[in-house]
Design an enzyme around this catalytic site. Structure first.
Site, PDB file in Angstrom:
ATOM      1  N   TYR A   1      -5.685  -5.279   4.642  1.00  0.00           N
ATOM      2  CA  TYR A   1      -4.546  -4.469   4.164  1.00  0.00           C
ATOM      3  C   TYR A   1      -3.286  -4.826   4.932  1.00  0.00           C
ATOM      4  O   TYR A   1      -3.047  -4.354   6.034  1.00  0.00           O
ATOM      5  CB  TYR A   1      -4.896  -2.975   4.214  1.00  0.00           C
ATOM      6  CG  TYR A   1      -5.501  -2.558   2.876  1.00  0.00           C
ATOM      7  CD1 TYR A   1      -6.474  -3.359   2.280  1.00  0.00           C
ATOM      8  CD2 TYR A   1      -5.075  -1.435   2.186  1.00  0.00           C
ATOM      9  CE1 TYR A   1      -7.009  -3.043   1.042  1.00  0.00           C
ATOM     10  CE2 TYR A   1      -5.608  -1.100   0.939  1.00  0.00           C
ATOM     11  CZ  TYR A   1      -6.567  -1.915   0.376  1.00  0.00           C
ATOM     12  OH  TYR A   1      -7.080  -1.604  -0.853  1.00  0.00           O
TER      13      TYR A   1
ATOM     14  N   TRP B   1       0.468  -3.409  -0.528  1.00  0.00           N
ATOM     15  CA  TRP B   1       0.935  -2.203  -1.219  1.00  0.00           C
ATOM     16  C   TRP B   1       2.335  -1.910  -0.721  1.00  0.00           C
ATOM     17  O   TRP B   1       2.613  -2.026   0.477  1.00  0.00           O
ATOM     18  CB  TRP B   1      -0.003  -1.032  -0.923  1.00  0.00           C
ATOM     19  CG  TRP B   1      -1.422  -1.277  -1.343  1.00  0.00           C
ATOM     20  CD1 TRP B   1      -2.470  -1.633  -0.541  1.00  0.00           C
ATOM     21  CD2 TRP B   1      -1.954  -1.191  -2.675  1.00  0.00           C
ATOM     22  NE1 TRP B   1      -3.616  -1.775  -1.296  1.00  0.00           N
ATOM     23  CE2 TRP B   1      -3.326  -1.511  -2.598  1.00  0.00           C
ATOM     24  CE3 TRP B   1      -1.406  -0.868  -3.920  1.00  0.00           C
ATOM     25  CZ2 TRP B   1      -4.159  -1.520  -3.725  1.00  0.00           C
ATOM     26  CZ3 TRP B   1      -2.232  -0.879  -5.030  1.00  0.00           C
ATOM     27  CH2 TRP B   1      -3.586  -1.199  -4.927  1.00  0.00           C
TER      28      TRP B   1
ATOM     29  N   ARG C   1       5.143   0.240  -6.989  1.00  0.00           N
ATOM     30  CA  ARG C   1       5.826   1.162  -6.064  1.00  0.00           C
ATOM     31  C   ARG C   1       7.256   0.682  -5.827  1.00  0.00           C
ATOM     32  O   ARG C   1       8.185   1.472  -5.796  1.00  0.00           O
ATOM     33  CB  ARG C   1       5.057   1.269  -4.747  1.00  0.00           C
ATOM     34  CG  ARG C   1       4.005   2.360  -4.724  1.00  0.00           C
ATOM     35  CD  ARG C   1       2.937   2.203  -5.803  1.00  0.00           C
ATOM     36  NE  ARG C   1       1.879   3.192  -5.701  1.00  0.00           N
ATOM     37  CZ  ARG C   1       0.732   2.989  -5.044  1.00  0.00           C
ATOM     38  NH1 ARG C   1       0.478   1.840  -4.449  1.00  0.00           N
ATOM     39  NH2 ARG C   1      -0.179   3.956  -5.006  1.00  0.00           N
TER      40      ARG C   1
ATOM     41  N   ASP D   1      -9.417   2.901  -9.024  1.00  0.00           N
ATOM     42  CA  ASP D   1      -9.534   3.583  -7.730  1.00  0.00           C
ATOM     43  C   ASP D   1      -8.935   4.988  -7.768  1.00  0.00           C
ATOM     44  O   ASP D   1      -8.079   5.283  -8.598  1.00  0.00           O
ATOM     45  CB  ASP D   1      -8.809   2.777  -6.641  1.00  0.00           C
ATOM     46  CG  ASP D   1      -7.333   2.588  -6.972  1.00  0.00           C
ATOM     47  OD1 ASP D   1      -7.048   2.075  -8.064  1.00  0.00           O
ATOM     48  OD2 ASP D   1      -6.473   2.979  -6.158  1.00  0.00           O
ATOM     49  N   GLU D   2      -9.413   5.808  -6.837  1.00  0.00           N
ATOM     50  CA  GLU D   2      -8.802   7.102  -6.514  1.00  0.00           C
ATOM     51  C   GLU D   2      -8.523   7.960  -7.754  1.00  0.00           C
ATOM     52  O   GLU D   2      -7.404   8.415  -7.959  1.00  0.00           O
ATOM     53  CB  GLU D   2      -7.500   6.879  -5.719  1.00  0.00           C
ATOM     54  CG  GLU D   2      -7.749   6.142  -4.421  1.00  0.00           C
ATOM     55  CD  GLU D   2      -6.478   5.859  -3.601  1.00  0.00           C
ATOM     56  OE1 GLU D   2      -6.569   5.868  -2.377  1.00  0.00           O
ATOM     57  OE2 GLU D   2      -5.400   5.648  -4.204  1.00  0.00           O
TER      58      GLU D   2
ATOM     59  N   ASP E   1       1.560   2.091 -11.811  1.00  0.00           N
ATOM     60  CA  ASP E   1       1.074   3.143 -10.917  1.00  0.00           C
ATOM     61  C   ASP E   1       1.813   4.442 -11.234  1.00  0.00           C
ATOM     62  O   ASP E   1       2.614   4.485 -12.174  1.00  0.00           O
ATOM     63  CB  ASP E   1       1.239   2.730  -9.438  1.00  0.00           C
ATOM     64  CG  ASP E   1       0.112   3.297  -8.574  1.00  0.00           C
ATOM     65  OD1 ASP E   1      -0.046   4.535  -8.544  1.00  0.00           O
ATOM     66  OD2 ASP E   1      -0.607   2.505  -7.946  1.00  0.00           O
TER      67      ASP E   1
ATOM     68  N   HIS F   1      -3.930   6.818 -11.158  1.00  0.00           N
ATOM     69  CA  HIS F   1      -2.639   6.186 -10.861  1.00  0.00           C
ATOM     70  C   HIS F   1      -1.868   5.933 -12.163  1.00  0.00           C
ATOM     71  O   HIS F   1      -1.319   4.850 -12.374  1.00  0.00           O
ATOM     72  CB  HIS F   1      -2.846   4.880 -10.083  1.00  0.00           C
ATOM     73  CG  HIS F   1      -3.284   5.096  -8.652  1.00  0.00           C
ATOM     74  ND1 HIS F   1      -2.409   5.421  -7.648  1.00  0.00           N
ATOM     75  CD2 HIS F   1      -4.516   5.061  -8.083  1.00  0.00           C
ATOM     76  CE1 HIS F   1      -3.068   5.564  -6.500  1.00  0.00           C
ATOM     77  NE2 HIS F   1      -4.355   5.356  -6.739  1.00  0.00           N
TER      78      HIS F   1
END
Ligand code: TNX
Length: 534
Positions: free
Chosen positions: A428, A478, A173, A336-337, A202, A274
């Site tokens: 997190y 993150w 990111r 993930d996701e 990502d 991602h």
């Protein structure tokens, strides 16, 4: 801190150091398993020697550099296996096998300092504890002549509770420059953390050079612009490209630097979700026709890798280069996701499911991860992925990172898989750390220091055999809302110090109030080292 500087400036040397030592006390983080204070101090002299066996030489050099910066003494390193007066002995002692891969003994007496461990990692951790016995002022880059530097006498017998004591840094990111990562590695080493997972890829960026597929970084490593603030704020975009990637030479340097500090770098290459940056670079990896661009917004995206054979082989080629760079046993493939909309709409994906006899898209995801598991296993490595890899059936060799609570970790451990407990609620570090309206913009959530400290990675209902499946824990950073290393350090510290203690110290010995006392000393040290913290 101010007191220490004041006393350094005005007090006569001898009075000063005993005063400083008294102020410092013993404040090691993470708290050692057994610490027995003793009478007296060991004072460093210009001719204090460091004696080392060959296996501990690197730790001896780092210690000499650290103590040299503090004292202005050029401590001489020479080969040796027996303790001597006015010397620090670093030695591997196979007889201490009970202390495991990373444990050590540290004994400070008025005459000498001895660090013994069964393995080199333990010797290194012994030197880290020794460093923390010095007053924080010792970490100042400017030498203070005339000061007698001393550490309190004691005996420490120490070994970690868990073998996986990690931090994850998302460099996809926001790209983080190499120099900042070195500093972060230094800060981790002081906390005896031993795993650094880099999230390299990502939707918003691909940041690891792959020689066979240069467009991954040429195209995938640049996004045109980035959304300002949260989506709901409707602040528009910054209009500024964000770019950056690590060359393979950079990565070899980082792996070596971390390795000297007994930190294993674990690469995370996200798939099959991602994946938008990679698909922007090589559209044939996607499910739709037409050019898409590297994303400039956050959240879960629709574009995912297709499950065609040539895509699986492409990603295995990528992993093959990754394996050359990273000697770690574990390789993270994300998982993930993964939005299933594109697979549902794609005739090719539906045909593939039929051909493979799969009932639904979860099983297709599971098939994809199994192929990577087979590949990594055949190369002598182990796959690790986020807990979604449980959906549709877990690949046989997989280790699970349980992030959506600890449910996934429980299920995986009961099925005989290893797990790393990384629930959002406790680990997190991109979440807000206080309710202060002055906190810098964060993704959301609320995770204050005390809550991190209270984390128990082994679920109460586990049998001893299941408990053994918990390798440890890791803090996630993150970086959607963390554009710089300075900001990243603010999010990491002190919460990562709390997590380091969760991962190292026996549960019965954890004490939050006592920890915050020791933290005051760590804060002084960070301040002097220029490490940002909250
Ligand atoms: C979920 S945790 C994600 C990341 C985000 C993070 C933000 C995980 C496996 N996936 O893509 O950055 O939340 O907290």
């Amino acid at each position: 801190m101010r007191l220490i500087i004041l006393c350094i400036l005005v007090a006569p040397a001898l009075v000063l150091t005993s005063f400083c030592a008294a102020v410092n006390g013993v404040a090691v983080i993470p708290q050692p398993s057994v610490l027995t204070p003793a009478e007296g101090v060991f004072a460093f002299k210009p001719d204090t020697a460091i004696l080392t066996d060959p296996a501990s030489r690197l730790s001896a050099q780092m210690l000499s550099r650290a103590l040299g910066a503090a004292t202005g003494y050029d401590l001489n390193i020479s080969p040796g296996k027996a303790a001597k007066n006015n010397a620090i002995l670093l030695v591997i002692d196979p007889g201490l096998g009970r202390l495991g891969e990373e444990g050590y003994l540290l004994e400070v007496t008025p005459r000498r300092i001895v660090i013994r461990a069964p393995k080199p990692a333990g010797v290194f951790y012994g030197t880290q504890s020794l460093g923390q016995l010095l007053p924080p002022a010792a970490y100042s880059p400017s030498v203070r002549r005339g000061v007698i530097w001393q550490v309190p006498c004691l005996k420490i017998e120490d070994s970690p509770r868990f073998s996986w004591r990690g931090a994850q840094v998302d460099v996809a990111r926001h790209f983080m420059p190499k120099a900042g990562l070195y500093r972060f590695i230094d800060s981790m080493a002081m906390l005896k953390l031993n795993v650094l997972q880099f999230h390299f890829t990502d939707d918003q960026g691909w940041r690891i050079e792959i020689r066979k597929y240069p467009r991954l970084t040429e195209v995938g490593g640049v996004r045109r612009e980035t959304r300002l603030g949260h989506e709901r704020e409707k602040k528009g975009f910054d209009g500024t490209p964000h770019r950056g990637y690590y060359s393979q030479d950079d990565l070899r340097d980082i792996v070596a630097y971390a390795g000297e500090r007994f930190i294993t770098i674990i690469p995370e290459i996200e798939m099959p979700g991602h994946a938008q940056a990679a698909i922007a670079a090589y559209p044939e990896l996607g499910n739709t026709t037409g050019q898409i661009e590297v994303s400039g917004v956050w959240g879960i995206h629709n574009h995912v890798f297709n499950v065609e054979e040539k895509t699986i082989l492409f990603l295995q080629d990528v992993l093959a280069e990754v394996l050359e760079l990273f000697p770690s046993k574990f390789i993270h493939v994300g998982g993930d996701e993964v939005r299933k909309d594109e697979w549902k709409a794609s005739p090719a994906a539906q045909a593939r499911m039929k051909e493979l006899g799969l009932k639904n898209e979860n099983e297709l995801q599971s098939y994809f991860i199994r192929r990577m598991d087979q590949f990594l296993t055949s190369k002598g490595r182990r796959l690790v992925g986020w807990d979604e890899i449980l959906e549709g059936g877990l690949a046989p060799g997989a280790t699970v990172m349980s992030w959506r609570g600890i449910k996934g970790g429980i299920e995986a451990a009961r099925a005989g898989h290893d797990v790393v407990m990384t629930p959002t609620d406790f680990t997190y570090l991109d979440y807000y750390q206080s309710k202060d309206p002055g906190e810098p913009l964060a993704i959301g959530g609320f995770l204050p220091l005390e809550k991190v400290y209270s984390f128990e990675p082994v679920p109460g209902e586990f049998t001893p055999a299941e408990a053994k499946r918990v390798l440890g824990t890791q803090g996630q950073i993150w970086t959607e809302y963390i554009p710089t290393m300075h900001h990243l350090e603010y999010m990491a510290f002190p919460r990562l110090a709390a997590l380091a203690e969760v991962a190292w110290t026996p549960a019965a010995q954890r004490d939050y109030v006592q920890f915050t006392g020791r933290l005051r000393v760590a804060e002084q040290r960070w301040r002097i080292l220029g490490v940002n913290f909250r």
